[in-house]
Design an enzyme around this catalytic site. Sequence first.
Site, PDB file in Angstrom:
ATOM      1  N   ASP A  69       0.655  -1.172   0.014  1.00 48.36           N
ATOM      2  CA  ASP A  69      -0.064  -0.011  -0.067  1.00 48.36           C
ATOM      3  C   ASP A  69       0.932   1.174  -0.011  1.00 48.36           C
ATOM      4  O   ASP A  69       2.012   1.225   0.516  1.00 48.36           O
ATOM      5  CB  ASP A  69      -1.041   0.007   1.405  1.00 48.36           C
ATOM      6  N   HIS A 120      -5.488   2.853  -4.322  1.00 45.10           N
ATOM      7  CA  HIS A 120      -5.625   3.365  -2.681  1.00 45.10           C
ATOM      8  C   HIS A 120      -5.976   4.569  -2.411  1.00 45.10           C
ATOM      9  O   HIS A 120      -5.646   5.106  -1.064  1.00 45.10           O
ATOM     10  CB  HIS A 120      -4.299   2.834  -2.273  1.00 45.10           C
ATOM     11  N   HIS A 124      -5.407   9.475   0.636  1.00 50.92           N
ATOM     12  CA  HIS A 124      -5.331   8.713   1.791  1.00 50.92           C
ATOM     13  C   HIS A 124      -6.279   9.043   2.879  1.00 50.92           C
ATOM     14  O   HIS A 124      -6.245   9.034   4.013  1.00 50.92           O
ATOM     15  CB  HIS A 124      -4.076   8.435   2.240  1.00 50.92           C
ATOM     16  N   HIS A 214       3.889  -2.098   3.212  1.00 52.92           N
ATOM     17  CA  HIS A 214       4.021  -0.665   2.615  1.00 52.92           C
ATOM     18  C   HIS A 214       5.474  -0.362   2.171  1.00 52.92           C
ATOM     19  O   HIS A 214       6.368  -0.622   2.707  1.00 52.92           O
ATOM     20  CB  HIS A 214       3.786   0.568   3.537  1.00 52.92           C
TER      21      HIS A 214
END
Length: 258
Positions: A69, A120, A124, A214
Amino acid sequence: MSLAALALTGCSMETTSPSEARADAPRDPAASTGGDGRTGKAGSAGRNAAAAEAPVDCEKAKCIALTFDGGPGKDTPELLDILKKEKVHATFFLLGKNHVLKHPETVRRLAAEGHEVANHTWSHERLDTLDKDAIRDELARTQDAIADITGEKPTLMRPPQGRINDDVTAVSKELGLSQVLWSTTAKDFSTTDSALIAKRTLDQAGRDGIILLHDIYDGTVPAVPAIISELKKRGYTFVTVPELLRPAQPIPGAVYRP
């Protein structure tokens, strides 16, 4: 289908595990050969190349999906070198603002090398705190930015912090996006200790699992070789999320979680 309480969402949401998705899939061989797991056609040049390989049958193989991610970032090219050496395909949930736009060559390489390119959001934001228009903007802007680079819009999304609600599901369905959660997290945002990141991942790993890492944190990419090596020793086959679900086709709006 199973009804599971998603602790991060604060509500109950129906989720489907990979094994449930496979069990419910029609057994038409023509429906399971597509590189994007949805239309029977490869979604990009990279997925087209991947689809040319013999598909993995996760009913028989001990499969696990490696996902990243928040990128791409400065360390993503190094990660891609590792994955290429290990012959592992992963699923990358990309951020639009300051990531996709900043690293278009890396996004292009992700697709070309057979990785699954996914969404994604743009910035965010927690989607469950937004109205439908704002949710749509967060997802659609990233869809368009990725498509401008790869020629294809993603079919998978991961909500920041895993937080979803009925509005997030409705907009995801509208945009043709399946929602993908996870079963394993190293909490690599909280440490730069690569050995600890590897240990946390390996301690939680299981068949049909989805690993969350990540590629934007300093300790993560150095942990990946040990994770891959040990899981291969344990008999795991690495697949992308669509491959984990195959022969099922990911359903827009559906929530997938091991």
